[in-house]
Design a protein around this motif. Structure first.
Motif, short mmCIF file in Angstrom:
data_model
loop_
_atom_site.label_atom_id
_atom_site.label_comp_id
_atom_site.label_asym_id
_atom_site.label_seq_id
_atom_site.Cartn_x
_atom_site.Cartn_y
_atom_site.Cartn_z
N SER A 69 19.21 -30.26 -5.60
CA SER A 69 19.07 -30.82 -4.26
C SER A 69 17.90 -31.78 -4.16
O SER A 69 16.97 -31.74 -4.97
CB SER A 69 18.91 -29.69 -3.23
OG SER A 69 17.74 -28.97 -3.53
N ARG A 71 15.04 -32.83 -1.48
CA ARG A 71 14.44 -32.31 -0.25
C ARG A 71 13.50 -33.36 0.33
O ARG A 71 12.69 -33.94 -0.38
CB ARG A 71 13.69 -31.01 -0.53
CG ARG A 71 14.57 -29.94 -1.12
CD ARG A 71 13.80 -28.63 -1.27
NE ARG A 71 13.51 -28.03 0.01
CZ ARG A 71 14.39 -27.26 0.68
NH1 ARG A 71 15.60 -27.06 0.19
NH2 ARG A 71 14.05 -26.73 1.83
N ASP A 73 10.85 -33.89 3.58
CA ASP A 73 10.13 -33.13 4.61
C ASP A 73 10.58 -31.67 4.61
O ASP A 73 10.81 -31.09 5.67
CB ASP A 73 10.37 -33.74 6.00
CG ASP A 73 9.75 -35.11 6.12
OD1 ASP A 73 8.84 -35.42 5.32
OD2 ASP A 73 10.20 -35.89 6.98
N ASP A 74 10.78 -31.13 3.40
CA ASP A 74 11.20 -29.74 3.23
C ASP A 74 12.56 -29.42 3.83
O ASP A 74 12.84 -28.28 4.20
CB ASP A 74 10.13 -28.78 3.80
CG ASP A 74 9.02 -28.56 2.78
OD1 ASP A 74 9.32 -28.67 1.56
OD2 ASP A 74 7.87 -28.32 3.20
N ARG A 75 13.41 -30.43 3.94
CA ARG A 75 14.78 -30.17 4.38
C ARG A 75 15.72 -30.64 3.29
O ARG A 75 15.50 -31.71 2.69
CB ARG A 75 15.09 -30.93 5.67
CG ARG A 75 14.67 -30.18 6.92
CD ARG A 75 15.43 -30.69 8.11
NE ARG A 75 15.11 -32.11 8.36
CZ ARG A 75 15.72 -32.83 9.29
NH1 ARG A 75 16.66 -32.29 10.04
NH2 ARG A 75 15.40 -34.08 9.47
N ASP A 76 16.78 -29.87 3.04
CA ASP A 76 17.76 -30.28 2.05
C ASP A 76 18.58 -31.44 2.62
O ASP A 76 19.17 -31.33 3.69
CB ASP A 76 18.69 -29.11 1.71
CG ASP A 76 19.59 -29.43 0.53
OD1 ASP A 76 19.74 -30.63 0.20
OD2 ASP A 76 20.11 -28.48 -0.06
N SER A 79 22.19 -31.33 3.88
CA SER A 79 22.55 -30.75 5.18
C SER A 79 22.52 -31.80 6.29
O SER A 79 22.92 -31.52 7.42
CB SER A 79 21.58 -29.61 5.53
OG SER A 79 20.30 -30.15 5.81
N LEU A 80 22.03 -32.98 5.96
CA LEU A 80 21.94 -34.01 7.00
C LEU A 80 23.28 -34.72 7.17
O LEU A 80 24.05 -34.87 6.22
CB LEU A 80 20.88 -35.07 6.62
CG LEU A 80 19.44 -34.59 6.51
CD1 LEU A 80 18.55 -35.74 6.06
CD2 LEU A 80 18.96 -34.05 7.86
N GLU A 84 22.20 -39.47 10.22
CA GLU A 84 20.76 -39.19 10.04
C GLU A 84 20.26 -39.80 8.74
O GLU A 84 19.14 -40.31 8.68
CB GLU A 84 20.54 -37.67 10.02
CG GLU A 84 20.80 -37.04 11.37
CD GLU A 84 20.72 -35.52 11.31
OE1 GLU A 84 19.74 -34.98 11.85
OE2 GLU A 84 21.60 -34.90 10.70
#
Lengths: 235, 420
Positions: A69, A71, A73-76, A79-80, A84
């Protein structure tokens, strides 16, 4: 060079990418993990076919990994939603390409404004910001020229102005000096490092030139889709 | 991305390869031009025919005559009631027949058509032949000056502009209110005269067949002279009657016609009389419009081709914009709007050209082959139908643009930037 802030801007976690199928399969990345911290300058170094461009495309959200994955800003990122991801690329990223990709018939100003047009910025505002970006790369006097009428070094400076105009947090550059002679190449290099130091813009550059790479905070050496060594202010 | 920017970029993309775009626009132009001209002629002719239909009678009016004998079974049996006119036998209606017609369900009333007409019309100078008929209730005329003859004590007649000139009036207006002398032959071929007032001047109508119209009083006077001294059996004879239906529903009309046919009569509405000509004409305009539509379909293939080339030319640019965060949806609209702009230019220019040609043709036609049909504009350009043509072309070019636009929208930015 000041110590980069410890916050992670983007990270790749064990990413793999394969092109083609079965016997023709080409494993561009075979499990690469990498953390890029905010404000640091990093060179991804490797020969042709080492997977360095693929890694940059994944980090720049232009492509998705088969495994692992990315990442942000610590988001996967997977999932966006597409909207976005587009918005992210438009407002946080700047791109500098080896072949410039300028629209030769349009004016320098129009070329620089493109990311703002895509972002839906008002015409008056985008003109103002494009002028400021061109001033930053020292091309104030070429605003109305057609992009085709510029020299190679000037073109690459227009490209940098275009990458700057949306005030990005990260600039991705793919062989930014590959098409330039040594002298103009050095000028463009210096300009990128100045942006990194003065504005704190994270700089991710793909290059095969070890001399250029040596000037970065950190170097990642890729070979056959794997990181073979890291040097510089490593984690 | 703002809509104005998408529009500007689409337009810029279209003009990047001028020759290619102009050729595509010309193809659409030809189609739009053809379709506009045929619809304009269609509109012009049917508007004129409608005017004629209105002028000849209300839609609830039906002309009734004795049904023609079927010749298929050999010669008809002699009928002593039938009038013989130069060897042609014309069966006539009697007052009893008219009462029977009036008694049919859904028939309001029925009146006989008086066949008698004056022989000549005169002011002070030459005598001119004429054919006149009583203007029945519900019938209107295309009045140019004055008014249609009104029922009342005063004998009135409406004439055409040709008669106004022949009778020595300088303008149509001068003729209104003037008195004319009408000569009527009695059964002994002696001419007696009647005076009448000109109530107005009218455009001649297609169905009028050069007839002038008189009011009831004048018709009564003319009939009285023409049938002077004849026995009742001879005067109780009309070659046609007019009936007024209670309503204009198609079922009512069919039922009345069926009932008439049972009584041995046939009824024809004005629509029926003009219908055949209109059907033929409609068929011709339809065929011409189909040709225009075929041209439009050919032109839309040109749009598809042009747009595919435009996408190909701009692959890198699309890749760059997508890398810069432009959504696939916006890329799609960029190219479909470019396709629609080709359609807009082609259709607007085609319509303008057709309109210009139409004005010129109308002018020439009015002075030459349509001179005898006043009030006939060969081509009409109602704004609504022009808007429909532009709308249809926009829809078709949009549909044509969807294939290339979809290819552009699906481009992967990395592949696009690597594309040589």
């Amino acid at each position: 060079m000041d110590t980069p802030s410890s916050a992670t801007a983007i990270s790749a976690v064990n990413v793999r990418k394969t092109y083609g199928k079965k016997e023709n399969a080409f494993h561009a990345l075979r499990g690469v993990s990498l953390d890029i911290r905010q404000g640091e300058s990093i060179a991804i170094v490797g020969k042709s076919g080492s997977g360095k461009s693929t890694l940059m495309h994944l980090l720049a959200l232009l492509d998705t990994p088969d495994e692992g994955s990315i990442r942000l800003d610590d988001r996967d990122v997977s999932s966006l939603r597409a909207v976005e991801v587009n918005k992210m690329r438009n407002s946080y990223y700047g791109f500098v390409f080896q072949q410039f990709f300028l629209n030769g018939r349009q004016s320098v100003l129009d070329n620089v404004m493109l990311p703002l047009v895509i972002g839906g910025v008002r015409p008056a505002e985008r003109k103002k910001r494009a002028r400021a970006a061109l001033e930053a790369v020292g091309l104030s006097d070429k605003i109305k020229n057609r992009a085709n009428d510029l020299s190679g070094g000037q073109k690459q400076r227009v490209v940098i102005a275009r990458a700057l105009v949306n005030e990005p947090r990260i600039i991705f550059a793919d062989e930014p000096t590959g098409n330039l002679d040594t002298h103009t190449g050095e000028q463009v290099e210096q300009m990128l490092f100045d942006l990194n130091k003065q504005k704190g813009i994270t700089l991710v550059v793909v290059t095969h030139d070890p001399e250029f790479a040596a000037r970065f905070d950190r170097q990642i050496f890729l070979s056959d889709g794997q990181i073979v060594s890291e040097s510089g202010a490593a984690a | 991305m703002r809509f104005a920017d998408i529009l500007g970029m689409a337009s810029g993309g279209m003009w990047r390869n001028k020759t290619r775009s102009i050729l595509t626009i010309v193809a659409i132009f030809v189609a739009a031009f053809t379709i506009t001209l045929t619809t304009a002629i269609g509109a012009g002719v049917s508007t004129y025919l409608d005017k004629q239909t209105d002028g000849f009678g209300a839609p609830n009016l039906m002309q009734v005559s004795v049904a023609a004998e079927d010749d298929g079974d050999g010669p008809a049996v002699y009928d002593p009631k039938a009038q013989t006119n130069f060897g042609q036998t014309v069966s006539t209606l009697t007052n009893a027949d008219i009462d029977a017609i009036a008694a049919i369900k859904n028939v309001d009333s029925a009146v006989p058509f008086e066949g008698s007409s004056p022989s000549y019309i005169q002011t002070n100078g030459d005598k001119f032949v004429l054919s006149s008929q009583q203007l029945v209730r519900g019938q209107t005329v295309d009045v140019v000056a004055g008014s249609a003859p009104k029922e009342g004590a005063q004998p009135e007649i409406i004439i055409s502009p040709q008669y106004a000139i022949a009778l020595g009036f300088d303008t149509n207006k001068d003729a209104v209110g003037a008195t004319v002398t009408l000569g009527v032959s009695d059964p002994l071929q002696q001419v007696q005269t009647v005076e009448a007032k000109i109530s107005g001047v009218m455009n001649e109508s297609l169905l009028g067949g050069g007839r002038l119209w008189v009011n009831d009083t004048l018709q009564d006077k003319v009939t009285a002279i023409a049938q002077q001294g004849l026995p009742a059996e001879a005067t109780d004879s009309y070659f046609a009657a007019v009936l007024y239906a209670a309503n204009t529903d198609p079922e009512t009309m069919t039922q009345i016609k069926a009932d008439l046919s049972d009584l041995g009569f046939q009824g024809m509405t004005v629509e029926d009389q003009i219908g055949i000509a209109k059907q033929i004409f409609d068929a011709i305009t339809t065929v011409l419009t189909v040709f225009g539509v075929i041209a439009l379909l050919a032109a839309s293939l040109g749009v598809i081709n042009t747009l595919y080339m435009s996408v190909q030319d701009r692959t890198k640019e699309i890749g760059l914009m997508k890398a810069g965060g432009l959504s696939s949806g916006r890329v799609f609209s960029l190219f479909s709007i470019e396709a629609m702009l080709l359609g807009l230019w082609g259709s607007v220019l085609g319509i303008l050209a057709a309109w210009g040609v139409g004005q010129a043709v109308n002018q020439v036609a009015a002075e030459s082959f349509l001179k005898d049909l006043p009030g006939f504009d060969l081509m009409l350009f109602p704004l609504a139908s022009l808007a429909v043509i532009v709308g249809i072309i926009l829809v078709i070019t949009f549909l044509a643009g969807t294939l290339p636009a979809r290819r552009a929208a699906r481009l992967n930015p990395i592949d696009a930037l690597r594309y040589e």
